[in-house]
Design a protein around this motif. Structure first.
Motif, short mmCIF file in Angstrom:
data_model
loop_
_atom_site.label_atom_id
_atom_site.label_comp_id
_atom_site.label_asym_id
_atom_site.label_seq_id
_atom_site.Cartn_x
_atom_site.Cartn_y
_atom_site.Cartn_z
N HIS A 39 -6.41 -14.26 -26.83
CA HIS A 39 -6.12 -12.90 -26.36
C HIS A 39 -6.98 -11.89 -27.13
O HIS A 39 -7.56 -10.98 -26.54
CB HIS A 39 -4.63 -12.60 -26.52
N GLY A 40 -7.05 -12.06 -28.45
CA GLY A 40 -7.85 -11.16 -29.26
C GLY A 40 -9.32 -11.20 -28.89
O GLY A 40 -9.99 -10.16 -28.81
N LEU A 41 -9.84 -12.40 -28.67
CA LEU A 41 -11.25 -12.53 -28.29
C LEU A 41 -11.53 -11.90 -26.93
O LEU A 41 -12.55 -11.23 -26.75
CB LEU A 41 -11.66 -14.01 -28.28
N LYS A 42 -10.63 -12.12 -25.98
CA LYS A 42 -10.83 -11.54 -24.65
C LYS A 42 -10.85 -10.02 -24.69
O LYS A 42 -11.47 -9.38 -23.84
CB LYS A 42 -9.72 -12.01 -23.70
N ASN A 43 -10.15 -9.44 -25.64
CA ASN A 43 -10.06 -7.99 -25.75
C ASN A 43 -10.99 -7.42 -26.83
O ASN A 43 -10.82 -6.28 -27.24
CB ASN A 43 -8.61 -7.57 -26.03
N SER A 44 -11.95 -8.21 -27.25
CA SER A 44 -12.87 -7.79 -28.31
C SER A 44 -14.25 -7.50 -27.72
O SER A 44 -14.47 -7.65 -26.51
CB SER A 44 -12.99 -8.89 -29.36
N ASP A 45 -15.16 -7.11 -28.59
CA ASP A 45 -16.54 -6.88 -28.17
C ASP A 45 -17.40 -8.14 -28.26
O ASP A 45 -18.60 -8.09 -27.98
CB ASP A 45 -17.17 -5.78 -29.04
N TYR A 46 -16.80 -9.26 -28.68
CA TYR A 46 -17.56 -10.51 -28.75
C TYR A 46 -17.91 -10.99 -27.35
O TYR A 46 -17.11 -10.85 -26.41
CB TYR A 46 -16.74 -11.61 -29.45
N GLY A 47 -19.08 -11.59 -27.21
CA GLY A 47 -19.43 -12.25 -25.95
C GLY A 47 -18.76 -13.61 -25.92
O GLY A 47 -18.67 -14.29 -26.95
N LEU A 48 -18.27 -14.02 -24.77
CA LEU A 48 -17.56 -15.29 -24.63
C LEU A 48 -18.16 -16.12 -23.51
O LEU A 48 -18.42 -15.60 -22.42
CB LEU A 48 -16.07 -15.06 -24.33
N ASP A 49 -18.36 -17.40 -23.78
CA ASP A 49 -18.75 -18.37 -22.76
C ASP A 49 -17.81 -19.55 -22.89
O ASP A 49 -17.64 -20.09 -23.98
CB ASP A 49 -20.19 -18.87 -22.99
N PHE A 50 -17.23 -19.96 -21.78
CA PHE A 50 -16.39 -21.15 -21.77
C PHE A 50 -17.09 -22.20 -20.93
O PHE A 50 -17.56 -21.91 -19.82
CB PHE A 50 -15.00 -20.84 -21.21
N LEU A 51 -17.19 -23.41 -21.46
CA LEU A 51 -17.90 -24.49 -20.78
C LEU A 51 -17.01 -25.71 -20.66
O LEU A 51 -16.28 -26.05 -21.60
CB LEU A 51 -19.16 -24.87 -21.58
#
Length: 151
Positions: A39-51
């Motif tokens: 949840h924190g990552l989804k609402n952060s400025d970090y870029g996310l890739d799920f593979l």
């Protein structure tokens, strides 16, 4: 372990190239901790890739869904040219690996410290940096809601 204030030189020494990755752990984690991190990552400025099997996929809504996936899975968290990778091996430890070669600027050690502090605060648990596959040898530890780094 000694308590120190943030020091770029100290962090750079922990990332000295020796061919091995470094691991970031939150030990004794629960599915709630994983969900707080997601949840924190989804609402952060970090870029996310799920593979899934190295193919891009939509990041599931919660950790329970991720751990049910039988294929290989990777969450890549991006901060500029730095990648923090999690493979969801077990739900009892949150584990991200980093490649010291990603840290090309002296000041990027701050990105590592900030990410570890982010994880620690989201879970309210200590976050440790270790050599690859060696949880016993702690290179750095960050406690929740603390500005100190323990090396």
């Amino acid at each position: 372990m000694q308590r120190i204030d943030y020091n770029h030189k100290t962090i750079a020494e922990l990332l000295t190239l020796n061919g091995a990755l470094r691991d970031i752990f939150i030990l004794g984690s629960t599915l709630d901790d994983w969900n707080n991190v997601l949840h924190g990552l989804k609402n952060s400025d970090y870029g996310l890739d799920f593979l899934i099997d190295s193919e891009p996929a939509e990041l599931p809504h919660n950790a329970e869904e991720i751990f049910k996936i039988e294929n290989s899975k990777t969450l890549r968290v991006r901060q500029d040219n730095i990648f923090f990778n999690s493979y969801f091996f077990v739900d009892s430890e949150i584990d991200f690996d980093i490649d010291p070669r990603d840290f090309v600027a002296f000041e990027q050690g701050e990105d590592l410290v900030n990410f570890m502090r982010f994880l620690s605060n989201l879970t309210n648990k200590p976050c440790i940096l270790t050599p690859e596959l060696d949880q016993e040898y702690i290179l750095m530890k960050i406690l929740p809601n603390s500005s100190k780094i323990h090396v």
